[in-house]
Design a protein around this motif. Structure first.
Motif, PDB file in Angstrom:
ATOM      1  N   ARG A  49       0.653  -1.133   0.030  1.00 34.38           N
ATOM      2  CA  ARG A  49       0.191   0.114   0.096  1.00 34.38           C
ATOM      3  C   ARG A  49       0.818   1.194   0.118  1.00 34.38           C
ATOM      4  NH1 ARG A  49      -3.007  -3.182   3.416  1.00 34.38           N
ATOM      5  NH2 ARG A  49      -2.048  -2.082   5.500  1.00 34.38           N
ATOM      6  N   LYS A  69       1.292   4.414  -2.835  1.00 33.80           N
ATOM      7  CA  LYS A  69       1.007   6.093  -2.130  1.00 33.80           C
ATOM      8  C   LYS A  69       2.056   7.149  -2.328  1.00 33.80           C
ATOM      9  CE  LYS A  69      -3.065   5.187  -0.513  1.00 33.80           C
ATOM     10  NZ  LYS A  69      -4.327   5.876  -0.818  1.00 33.80           N
ATOM     11  N   GLY A  90      -0.555  11.942   0.033  1.00 36.72           N
ATOM     12  CA  GLY A  90      -1.169  10.786   0.302  1.00 36.72           C
ATOM     13  C   GLY A  90      -2.238  10.364  -0.626  1.00 36.72           C
ATOM     14  N   ALA A 145      -2.645   8.488  -4.577  1.00 33.38           N
ATOM     15  CA  ALA A 145      -1.931   7.240  -5.294  1.00 33.38           C
ATOM     16  C   ALA A 145      -0.774   7.775  -6.032  1.00 33.38           C
ATOM     17  CB  ALA A 145      -2.971   6.388  -6.270  1.00 33.38           C
ATOM     18  N   ASN A 146       0.270   7.124  -6.379  1.00 27.25           N
ATOM     19  CA  ASN A 146       1.518   7.512  -6.960  1.00 27.25           C
ATOM     20  C   ASN A 146       1.263   7.459  -8.517  1.00 27.25           C
ATOM     21  OD1 ASN A 146       2.210   4.896  -7.192  1.00 27.25           O
ATOM     22  ND2 ASN A 146       3.787   5.023  -5.533  1.00 27.25           N
TER      23      ASN A 146
END
Length: 499
Positions: free
Chosen positions: A333, A337, A342, A344-345
């Motif tokens: 997870r 991130k 915070g 999604a990457n």
């Protein structure tokens, strides 16, 4: 391991239930098949016995016809009667069921008896067959009810014809008597078991003969029995199952009504006897079933015991594996991130977009993509410092993420101050509504940005949408959305543009 334990128990239960169901189905179907075979056998017997009975009646009728013709042409003088007696005695060996032939004048006096001396003053005017022919001008043969012979006390069945004098008036009766015991000789050669019975009766229910022979049944009427009351009303052949009113035995009945004569042939087989072979087979099947279930239970118990031991031995290892799995999931997870915002990457963004593109292509649904960039962010960093810039990124990210509600939607940090929003099953109009909501919320927040021409933090949004084959190269959707973002910035920023 606990799952294996439950799976073994489930498999044992399924196997046991399946085996029991299969055995039950086999027992039930074999019972139905046994009953069907009994019914077919009974119907075949009724056909044979009906043909046999019709043959006897037909032979008797032909004999009577010849005698009537001679009486009507030659008369009934003693000489002619003597010749007829000789003729009957020559033909009698051809009909073993024939007990005798008698001739009566119009007053019922005996003119001839082929099988015994005539009793002095014998008169049969009170017999049912004599009364029938005397009162009925029909020339057809009449099958009378069973009667006891007055000469030898034997139970007989009569088949009779009327003969007339030269003026066409009633002159007497010719009667063939068939001994019930002789008639039943063929019936007795048929195996019907200890509880079986064969019967021949009139269509009005009056019993003619029954095998096994029981004197108390002679002349009995069965018009109220189920066969007559329920089945013979609208059927000429069929099968039934009910308890006999004579002896209380449950029997399987097959019945057939003659097409030519007012006779009904009935074959009854004891249901208990008919199913005796099936009962042995059913008991054998149940014993085998219990054996298999017992063996399965023992094997299952040994297997369950082994699994329980493995559960106890590997309990600590499972706990450690679970902890390791939780740690790996947490790391996974974190790997998806963006640490600062915070969101999604980039990696999560690319995987999600590729996955949703394939899904949309299969389903034929639209897929929308928004590329969002914070306007004049470099000037914000130069004016307020990088820490303030990071805080600005976090605030804008939270605001953007709050504008999407569906679990399938994804807001990700694409890079620097640029964010991407993946909107499955959404067309351009739907994406525009979400983008306008984002712009409105930013305007309401009114975060200060002195270096911006707008005096507050704003964003520019580029929207692209594709469907069907257009999604085969999903990377082109990013390029299209980037181009729309460039158009929004070129048009003055703080706005949205649709490709």
């Amino acid at each position: 391991m606990k799952r294996d334990f439950h799976l073994v128990v489930l498999l044992l239960v399924i196997f046991g239930c399946s085996l029991a169901s299969l055995t039950l189905w086999k027992v039930v179907t074999s019972r139905d098949r046994a009953l069907e075979e009994v019914n077919i056998h009974g119907l075949n017997l009724t056909q044979a016995l009906s043909t046999y009975s019709e043959g006897i009646v037909r032979q008797s009728s032909l004999l009577l016809l010849g005698l009537v013709e001679r009486l009507e042409t030659e008369g009934s003088a003693p000489a002619q009667i003597e010749r007829l007696g000789m003729l009957v005695r020559r033909q009698q060996p051809l009909m073993p069921q024939l007990s005798g032939v008698s001739i009566f004048d119009k007053q019922g006096r005996w003119l001839m008896s082929s099988n015994r001396p005539m009793p002095a003053g014998a008169n049969s005017s009170d017999r049912a067959y004599f009364i029938h022919h005397r009162d009925d001008p029909s020339r057809e043969p009449f099958i009378g009810p069973p009667i006891r012979s007055r000469s030898n006390q034997e139970w007989v069945i009569t088949i009779s014809r009327r003969f007339n004098d030269a003026r066409g008036e009633f002159a007497g009766v010719v009667a063939v008597t068939l001994g019930v015991e002789n008639f039943l000789r063929l019936f007795g050669q048929i195996e019907v078991g200890q509880e079986g019975a064969i019967g021949l009766s009139y269509t009005d229910g009056s019993l003619l003969v029954r095998y096994p022979f029981r004197e108390q049944d002679m002349g009995r009427n069965f018009s109220q029995s189920p066969i007559y009351a329920k089945y013979l009303v609208d059927k000429s052949v069929g099968t039934a199952s009910f308890t006999s009113s004579l002896d209380g035995v449950e029997r399987l009945y097959a019945f057939r009504k003659s097409d030519r004569l007012p006779l009904v042939t009935t074959v009854a087989l004891g249901k208990r006897e008919a199913l005796s072979a099936w009962q042995l087979e059913a008991i054998s099947s149940i014993v085998v079933l219990l054996g298999l279930l017992g063996l399965t239970g023992i094997i299952g118990w040994m297997l369950i015991r082994d699994i329980r031991r493995r559960i106890e031995v590997e309990g600590d290892l499972r706990v450690a594996q679970q902890q390791l799995l939780s740690s790996n999931q947490q790391l996974e997870r974190l790997a998806m991130k963006d640490a600062l915002t915070g969101l999604a990457n980039r990696r999560c963004f690319d995987e999600t977009l590729a996955l949703e593109a394939r899904q949309a292509q299969r389903d034929g649904t639209p897929l929308a993509l928004m590329m969002i960039d914070i306007d004049h962010f470099k000037l914000f960093n130069d004016t307020y410092g990088h820490l303030a810039g990071d805080a600005c990124l976090r605030d804008v990210s939270q605001l953007l993420e709050g504008c999407v509600r569906r679990p399938s939607d994804l807001v990700a940090r694409y890079g620097g101050e640029e964010m991407g929003v993946v909107l499955p099953d959404t067309d351009s109009e739907g994406a525009v509504v979400i983008a306008q909501r984002m712009l409105e919320l930013l305007a309401q927040r009114n975060s200060v940005h002195r270096s911006s021409p707008f005096g507050r933090i704003t964003v520019s949004v580029g929207i692209a949408c594709a469907t069907g084959p257009e999604l085969e190269q999903w990377q082109s959707l990013i390029e299209t959305a980037d181009q729309a973002l460039y158009n929004a910035k070129a048009a003055g920023r703080n706005r949205l543009a649709v490709a």
